[in-house]
Structures are given as C-alpha cells and as structure tokens.
Design a protein around this motif. Structure first.
Motif, PDB file in Angstrom:
ATOM      1  N   LEU A  13      45.358  27.099  32.778  1.00 21.55           N
ATOM      2  CA  LEU A  13      45.531  27.898  33.993  1.00 21.55           C
ATOM      3  C   LEU A  13      44.870  29.269  33.856  1.00 21.55           C
ATOM      4  N   GLY A  14      45.014  29.875  32.687  1.00 22.55           N
ATOM      5  CA  GLY A  14      44.460  31.212  32.468  1.00 22.55           C
ATOM      6  C   GLY A  14      42.955  31.257  32.515  1.00 22.55           C
ATOM      7  N   SER A  15      42.294  30.144  32.229  1.00 25.85           N
ATOM      8  CA  SER A  15      40.833  30.133  32.251  1.00 25.85           C
ATOM      9  C   SER A  15      40.302  30.401  33.659  1.00 25.85           C
ATOM     10  N   SER A  16      41.021  29.963  34.680  1.00 27.88           N
ATOM     11  CA  SER A  16      40.598  30.235  36.061  1.00 27.88           C
ATOM     12  C   SER A  16      40.711  31.719  36.381  1.00 27.88           C
ATOM     13  N   THR A  17      41.799  32.340  35.919  1.00 26.50           N
ATOM     14  CA  THR A  17      41.961  33.778  36.118  1.00 26.50           C
ATOM     15  C   THR A  17      40.865  34.539  35.387  1.00 26.50           C
ATOM     16  N   ALA A  18      40.550  34.105  34.171  1.00 26.55           N
ATOM     17  CA  ALA A  18      39.487  34.755  33.397  1.00 26.55           C
ATOM     18  C   ALA A  18      38.153  34.639  34.104  1.00 26.55           C
ATOM     19  N   PHE A  19      37.900  33.498  34.735  1.00 28.13           N
ATOM     20  CA  PHE A  19      36.656  33.323  35.491  1.00 28.13           C
ATOM     21  C   PHE A  19      36.565  34.331  36.627  1.00 28.13           C
ATOM     22  N   VAL A  20      37.637  34.483  37.377  1.00 27.40           N
ATOM     23  CA  VAL A  20      37.626  35.370  38.546  1.00 27.40           C
ATOM     24  C   VAL A  20      37.368  36.812  38.131  1.00 27.40           C
ATOM     25  N   GLU A  21      38.100  37.312  37.138  1.00 27.29           N
ATOM     26  CA  GLU A  21      37.955  38.718  36.776  1.00 27.29           C
ATOM     27  C   GLU A  21      36.605  39.000  36.116  1.00 27.29           C
ATOM     28  N   ALA A  22      36.076  38.053  35.359  1.00 24.90           N
ATOM     29  CA  ALA A  22      34.773  38.260  34.719  1.00 24.90           C
ATOM     30  C   ALA A  22      33.648  38.230  35.750  1.00 24.90           C
TER      31      ALA A  22
END
Length: 482
Positions: free
Chosen positions: A128-137
């Motif tokens: 799940l966190g990988s999607s959040t990391a994609f958005v912020e990066a």
C-alpha cells in the motif's frame, strides 16, 4: 530564576509529549474478542487509508507496473548536466535513509511485541505504501526547481506545499511548507544523535572499542564527506549497493543452511497473522499494529523524506522517478526488513524466548554464525546508520534553502549542527532524542499528507501520460520490427 527555567522546561516537555502521544499513541481503541483491544494511532489512521486510496486511484499500480519499475532501474542511463543525479541515484539516496536502524532494531521490536505475524502486516503495508511513495515522488518532480548552489535540481514537500497554497493565497512563504521544513530538520537532528549512539554501542559490544574513539572517528569521516560540495551521492553510489548485497548474501546463507525449517517459518507467519490463538489471547491487536507501524515508518512512505531526493533527479518523465521510489518501498520492507525477520525466525524459539531488542538479534546471529555474528551486526549497523546520516543531510539541502534562502552559511551551519548531534549521541543516549526524531517524522507526515490529497490528481495524470507514451513506444517498435 532557576525555578522559572525549570518550570518552563517542564512545561515544554509536557506539551511535547502531549503532541507526541496524539501522533503515536492510541488515538482510538477497538475492542477485540478475547478481551484484547486494537489501538490505532493517528498516523496509522491517515497512512493506511491513504495507501488504499492511492492504490485504487492508480489502478493498482504496484502490481500492474512492477515489471516497469524493474525496467526503469535497468534502462540505459543518459549523461546528465553538472550537479544533477539520475532517477536511480535518487533511489539509492532514498534507500540509504530507508535502510537504517529501522530495518534492524525496528523489525526486532515488531516481532518481539507482535510475534511472527507482524511480518505479514509489514508486507501488506509495503504494498500500500508504494502507491503513496509514487504520488509524493512524482509531485516532487513536477514541482522541482533549479538549485543554484549545488547545481541540478531541488524540491520536495516544502516546494509542492508552497505551490499549492501560493496559488490560493499568494505570498513569499507558505506557513505549512515552513512547518514541514522545520519538522524535517528537527527530525534529522534527532536521528543524527541516534545514529551516533547506535554505532558506538555496537562497536563497544563487538570490539570493546571505547565510545569516544568510535565517535571521534565516525564524526571525522562523516565531516570529510558531508562538508564537501557534492560527495554525498558518489559515496552512496558505492556504499548502498555494497551493504545491501552483503546483507542479502548473509541472509541467503542463513536461509540455505536452515532450508528445511523455512516452510515452518512461513506457516508461523501466516498462522500468527490471523491465528485463533492471537485472537483468543487478545494479542491480535499487537500483531497488526506492530507490523503496520514498522511497515509504515521503515519505508517512510508518506513522511515526505524520500521526495527530497526524488526532486533532485534529472529524468525524462516525472512518473519514472515515482516508479523508482515506489520500488524503493519494496526494497526496504519486502527485501531488507524480511531479511532481518528471517534471521530471527529461523532461530529456535527456545533460544530467543524472553529476549528483545538488540539482545534478540545478537543471539540469533550468534546461533547462525557463532562469534562472528556479533561482528557482523556491528558492521551492518555502521553501514546502515552511516549511510542514513549521509542521506538525511542530502534531504536537508532543499529544506534549508526553502527556509533560509540560497547561501552556503545556512547549509554549512546545519551540517555542523548534525555533526555535533552525531558526536553527542556517540557518547550518551538520551531517550528524549529518540522521541524527538519520531516527533519530527510524525509532524512531517501530517503536513505532507495535507497537500498530497489535493495534488494527487496531478501525479495520476502524469502516470496516465507515461503509460500512454510507453504504449506508443511499443507500437512503434513493433512497426519497425515488422
């Protein structure tokens, strides 16, 4: 006068821990069968639903585009302008800070408190966190600026938060962006002291080297690297792959020598993640929350740290950097954290029963490697911690520039402050400083997530554009081949 300062100090500490408990304490509690309860912190309440939301909005990007993440890592790199770094180098910098003490002591703490089942929840949170990391990066790439001091680019949450609120209200500075930048600098100072203490303690236990000697050498080596203009990325380019491969090789060796017990380890992980025994004993809450917290705050997705490195990348498309940072979450949790978990869970339970923290990890390593296990842990802690220190000072660049402008004085003063904290931490451990780091990263997460939701559609638009470009490239390639 003395009473006044004592009263002020006491008041500050009370206010500090009041906010700290709101961020990290049990914000709500849910009763569970067996008389237990599931305590959920405010940060977990924010980050887990956010990860689910971004995963759905991106049409399950971590699963659909995992092969594309690997392709972006392995594609031929083009030579960038002076001072710029590639997307892969940005991944290395962020991995250096993600792969730190959390992957060792943090995983040990999660399993000590939540049992083997905590590992499953770590894995789930990473997806799940990988999607959040994609958005912020990706947003960091979209809102990056040229860096007149170091060359190349800079950016991160302070910059996209600024742009969000500047459009609405105008002004030179955004209060929320300033709060994020200050929280980051506070967090990284606290982490610097934690790093010094961790390394000096590990070397004292393994080699009987006095903490003062270790600390002086550590600070001197760090100063040579961080006080130079652009040495940070070059050092991490070598250091991070070496330490990751070294740790993986040792773990593979341990797994191979205990291959017959590996199925039982996986059975234990899944049974304790959903097991009836944990529900009845009231321990299911501890299993879920310890795994969730460790998964969330080891990979840093949503905290806004990694975007400070992602913004510095010179890439042909913003979404490519987002995919690389999403991959970084997998590397941290599904690979490195899992290595630590395997080292412990492949150790007979009778040997580790009643142990926790570093004592548990050292006992596990001694079981697998004899006396060399203590030396291995000391070296790994040094590599992981030192790379984290170098990485967080890279993060600090853009935040210092946002707060104080483009000048070498503020940049150098913060580096000196971090080195002082590193030195102090090597000589004495202060529990308040550990809490200070957690306090800083908690506030960073809150401020970052406030901006992430209204800006997320831009990241999703960039992802769609990238996928369309890749589809056209494949069609053209097939046309040429035919």
């Amino acid at each position: 006068m003395v009473d006044f300062f004592q009263s002020a100090g006491s008041g500050f500490r009370e206010a500090f821990y009041a906010v700290f408990n709101v961020l990290w304490g049990d914000f709500i509690t849910i009763p569970l069968p067996g008389g237990g309860q599931l305590g959920i912190s405010l940060l977990v309440m924010i980050l887990i639903p956010s990860g689910i939301y971004f995963t759905i909005r991106s049409r399950f990007m971590p699963f659909r585009l995992f092969p594309e993440m690997i392709r972006v890592v392995t594609e031929k790199k083009t030579s960038g302008k002076y001072g710029t770094i590639s997307g892969v180098q940005a991944l290395i910098v962020s991995t250096a800070t993600r792969v730190g003490m959390g992957n060792l002591v943090g995983v040990v703490a999660a399993i000590s408190a939540g049992g083997a089942g905590a590992v499953f929840w770590m894995w789930l949170i990473a997806l799940l966190g990988s999607s959040t990391a994609f958005v912020e990066a990706t947003l960091a790439q979209l809102y990056k600026e040229k860096d007149p001091l170091y060359g190349g680019y800079r950016g991160g949450p302070a910059y996209y938060i600024h742009c969000l609120f500047k459009k609405k209200r105008g002004g030179k500075k955004s209060i929320l962006a300033c709060l994020f930048a200050v929280s980051g600098l506070v967090c990284w100072c606290g982490i610097s002291q934690v790093i010094g203490n961790s390394v000096s303690s590990a070397f004292e236990n393994a080699f009987q080297i006095p903490p003062l000697v270790t600390t002086v050498l550590l600070v001197a080596l760090a100063a040579v690297i961080v006080l130079r203009k652009n040495a940070t990325v070059r050092v991490l380019d070598i250091m991070v792959p070496v330490m990751a491969v070294f740790y993986l090789l040792i773990t593979f060796y341990i797994i191979l020598t205990n291959i017959t017990t590996l199925p039982g380890v996986f059975q234990r992980i899944f049974e304790e993640a959903f097991g009836i025994r944990q529900v009845v004993s009231g321990g299911l809450g501890a299993v879920i929350m310890n795994g969730a917290k460790r998964g969330l705050f080891s990979n840093e997705a949503g905290s806004g740290s990694a975007p400070c490195a992602a913004a510095a990348a010179d890439s042909s498309h913003p979404a490519k950097v987002g995919l690389l940072q999403a991959l970084g979450v997998f590397i941290d949790t599904l690979v490195i954290c899992s290595c630590t978990a395997m080292i412990m869970l492949l150790t007979p339970e009778a040997m580790t029963s009643g142990l926790e923290g570093m004592a548990l990890l050292q006992t596990a390593m001694q079981y697998h490697m004899g006396n060399a296990g203590g030396i291995f842990i000391a070296l790994i802690i040094w590599l992981f911690s030192f790379s984290t220190f170098i990485g967080i000072l890279f993060y600090a660049r853009s935040n210092i520039a946002y707060l104080f402008g483009d000048n070498w004085i503020s940049q150098t003063l913060y580096k000196i402050l971090a080195l002082i904290m590193l030195f102090i931490g090597g000589l004495a451990a202060y529990s308040f400083v550990w809490d200070l780091g957690d306090f800083g990263v908690g506030l960073m997460t809150i401020f970052n997530m406030i901006a992430l939701f209204p800006l997320a559609p831009q990241a999703m638009k960039a992802l769609r554009d990238y996928e369309q470009q890749r589809a056209l490239e494949k069609v053209k390639r097939k046309g040429v081949e035919n």
